[in-house]
Design an enzyme around this catalytic site. Structure first.
Site, mmCIF file in Angstrom:
data_model
loop_
_atom_site.group_PDB
_atom_site.id
_atom_site.type_symbol
_atom_site.label_atom_id
_atom_site.label_comp_id
_atom_site.label_asym_id
_atom_site.label_seq_id
_atom_site.Cartn_x
_atom_site.Cartn_y
_atom_site.Cartn_z
ATOM 1 N N LYS A 22 -11.479 -1.536 -41.383
ATOM 2 C CA LYS A 22 -12.075 -1.830 -40.075
ATOM 3 C C LYS A 22 -11.491 -0.945 -38.976
ATOM 4 O O LYS A 22 -12.227 -0.330 -38.201
ATOM 5 C CB LYS A 22 -11.855 -3.301 -39.729
ATOM 6 C CG LYS A 22 -12.139 -3.673 -38.274
ATOM 7 C CD LYS A 22 -11.753 -5.112 -37.993
ATOM 8 C CE LYS A 22 -11.942 -5.467 -36.521
ATOM 9 N NZ LYS A 22 -10.849 -4.963 -35.670
ATOM 10 N N ASN A 23 -10.173 -0.883 -38.882
ATOM 11 C CA ASN A 23 -9.548 -0.154 -37.781
ATOM 12 C C ASN A 23 -9.802 1.349 -37.871
ATOM 13 O O ASN A 23 -9.908 2.023 -36.845
ATOM 14 C CB ASN A 23 -8.049 -0.447 -37.736
ATOM 15 C CG ASN A 23 -7.758 -1.875 -37.312
ATOM 16 O OD1 ASN A 23 -8.593 -2.527 -36.688
ATOM 17 N ND2 ASN A 23 -6.586 -2.382 -37.652
ATOM 18 N N ARG A 97 -13.056 -4.687 -28.597
ATOM 19 C CA ARG A 97 -11.994 -3.793 -28.143
ATOM 20 C C ARG A 97 -12.237 -2.363 -28.606
ATOM 21 O O ARG A 97 -11.892 -1.407 -27.924
ATOM 22 C CB ARG A 97 -10.628 -4.278 -28.644
ATOM 23 C CG ARG A 97 -9.517 -3.365 -28.153
ATOM 24 C CD ARG A 97 -8.140 -3.918 -28.328
ATOM 25 N NE ARG A 97 -7.152 -2.928 -27.901
ATOM 26 C CZ ARG A 97 -6.807 -2.722 -26.647
ATOM 27 N NH1 ARG A 97 -7.359 -3.424 -25.694
ATOM 28 N NH2 ARG A 97 -5.905 -1.806 -26.333
ATOM 29 N N ASP A 121 -9.850 -9.758 -29.847
ATOM 30 C CA ASP A 121 -8.992 -10.920 -30.042
ATOM 31 C C ASP A 121 -8.213 -11.280 -28.783
ATOM 32 O O ASP A 121 -7.775 -10.400 -28.042
ATOM 33 C CB ASP A 121 -7.977 -10.652 -31.158
ATOM 34 C CG ASP A 121 -8.620 -10.623 -32.524
ATOM 35 O OD1 ASP A 121 -9.651 -11.279 -32.676
ATOM 36 O OD2 ASP A 121 -8.092 -9.944 -33.406
ATOM 37 N N ASP A 319 -0.789 -6.822 -38.141
ATOM 38 C CA ASP A 319 -1.989 -7.531 -38.593
ATOM 39 C C ASP A 319 -1.753 -8.387 -39.833
ATOM 40 O O ASP A 319 -2.595 -9.213 -40.182
ATOM 41 C CB ASP A 319 -3.126 -6.544 -38.866
ATOM 42 C CG ASP A 319 -3.765 -6.033 -37.586
ATOM 43 O OD1 ASP A 319 -3.499 -6.613 -36.525
ATOM 44 O OD2 ASP A 319 -4.519 -5.044 -37.637
ATOM 45 N N MET A 341 4.828 -7.526 -31.068
ATOM 46 C CA MET A 341 3.843 -6.795 -30.261
ATOM 47 C C MET A 341 2.919 -7.694 -29.452
ATOM 48 O O MET A 341 2.511 -7.337 -28.347
ATOM 49 C CB MET A 341 3.024 -5.872 -31.167
ATOM 50 C CG MET A 341 3.844 -4.750 -31.768
ATOM 51 S SD MET A 341 2.884 -3.668 -32.859
ATOM 52 C CE MET A 341 1.729 -2.940 -31.698
#
Length: 435
Positions: A22-23, A97, A121, A319, A341
């Site tokens: 996904k990223n 995002r 998110d 993640d 983070m």
């Protein structure tokens, strides 16, 4: 249909294939704007976030040709450069995002861009400073347009420069790289993110005619070029799904094989799960997790309690901390989870406590898990998914629990995991969508 009904306590068995990353997809899709020639992308995950970005590209004027369920060709020959300033874009892009990734490519090729306030998110403050400061150093000016609800970026000419990023932001690095590849002169980015997804982006850009060196390190050097060309690219397997499936196998005492896991790009992920006592074997590009009754969390050499924390690559990805936390619930031993983070990512632990887990939420960033060692089973409850990764962690908990669980707000899970219910049913899970 907006909920999963899960009957837990069932052992799973079989093979499962991770989706495309996904990223990585969000960066790679944005990079198709850098050329007027066709760019073909394979292994695209069929998930909400990625599909929204593809829709945005189409609405900008990019020609999108579907070659199959997971392959597309993008041709950005006739781009509406002002689309990102429209209300239509704000309404759709504000939910995602990943829409911020369009700014670097637009600025690099068209010398102007609009940067919306990010959606996605609700896991804490996710600032855009790194992106905007990087664009400024390349020669862009910016101002916040109150009426448009976004930052407007513009430049007569981007010029290469040296920059030291204040944080190794993955999206910030990707955005700056996409702007810099068509800047005049040489750009040096120090403290750059070096995740596999950034490496993939840089390699694709080089195939398109860019000149990027230092790939895989935190020091990137980019010699600007006048034009980029078409190419073909295949996305990596999603490392977050791979880690999720390792955790799923352990929690449900199941024997699973993860096919095509992209092992060489997983970094310390397998090792972190092994520190929790999970047995796994790597065979070629597959990961085999045998059925295991008890897994015991390792301690440090001096007997101290293990701490698992996130860190920029090649450290452990944030993640997967939600997955590690839920897996530790049924381990033997204790572990401190330190989410450095994002300050809101641990706020789903109250649901696990309601299910019977022994967890102490120390503060917004730290939680101590005292493993149950299977002396007690988790119990099914009704709960809501707060974000993508926590949603997947709760799904794993539900699959291991006794009785029936209902997980609401599953759009959060669908944003990051394709057909997750179908794929889990194929290995024996009892899960269905309900309205």
């Amino acid at each position: 249909m907006n909920a999963f009904e899960v009957i837990g306590g069932k052992k799973l068995k079989g093979e499962i294939v991770p989706q495309g990353a996904k990223n990585e997809a969000l960066q790679i899709l944005a990079a198709t704007l850098l050329t007027a020639e066709p760019v073909t992308i394979h292994n695209i995950p069929d998930i909400i976030d990625v599909n929204v970005l593809i829709d945005l590209l189409a609405e900008m004027g990019v020609t999108v040709q579907r070659l199959g369920r997971h392959s597309c060709t993008f041709t950005a020959a006739n781009v509406n450069t002002d689309y990102l300033a429209t209300e239509a874009f704000r309404n759709k892009g504000g939910k995602l995002r990943g829409s911020v990734m369009l700014a670097g490519a637009m600025l690099g090729r068209f010398k102007k861009a609009y940067l919306p306030k990010p959606g996605g998110d609700k896991i804490g403050r996710r600032r855009l400073d790194t992106h905007i400061i990087g664009f400024e150093k390349l020669g862009a000016t910016y101002q916040y347009q109150e009426k448009l609800g976004c930052f407007e970026l513009a430049t007569q000419c981007l010029k290469g420069t040296f920059m030291l990023l204040d944080e190794p932001s993955v999206t910030g690095t990707a955005n700056i790289v996409m702007a810099a590849v068509m800047a005049e002169g040489t750009t040096t980015i120090y403290n750059a993110a070096c995740e596999p997804y950034i490496q993939q982006l840089c390699k694709m850009l080089n195939r398109m005619g860019a000149k990027i060196t230092g790939i895989g390190s935190n020091l990137l050097q980019i010699e600007g070029v006048d034009v980029l060309y078409g190419t073909e690219h295949t996305l990596l397997p999603d490392m977050i799904e791979v880690g999720s499936f390792i955790g799923l196998a352990a929690m449900t005492q199941s024997a699973l094989t993860i096919k095509g896991a992209g092992v060489e790009n997983l970094g310390v992920i397998p090792e972190k799960f092994q520190q929790l006592g999970i047995q796994l074997q790597i065979k070629g590009d597959d990961i085999i997790i045998p059925e295991q009754d008890i897994y015991e969390i390792q301690t440090y050499l001096d007997g101290g309690i293990l701490t698992v924390y996130d860190h920029p690559w090649p450290g452990f990805t944030p993640d997967l901390l939600s997955i590690v936390l839920v897996v530790a619930v049924q381990a033997r031993g204790s572990v401190l989870i330190h989410q450095k983070m994002f300050e809101s990512r641990l706020f789903f632990v109250d649901k696990l406590i309601d299910m019977g887990a022994q967890i102490i939420l120390c503060d917004p960033h730290r939680a101590t898990v005292i493993g149950l060692a299977r002396k007690n089973k988790l119990r099914g409850i009704t709960m809501s998914s707060p974000d993508i990764r926590a949603g997947q962690a709760l799904l794993i908990a539900a699959l291991s629990a006794e009785g029936t669980s209902v997980i609401q707000n599953i759009e959060q899970i669908d944003r990051g995991y394709q057909y997750i219910d179908e794929r889990l049913r194929s290995i024996g899970a009892q899960i269905q969508r309900i309205g």
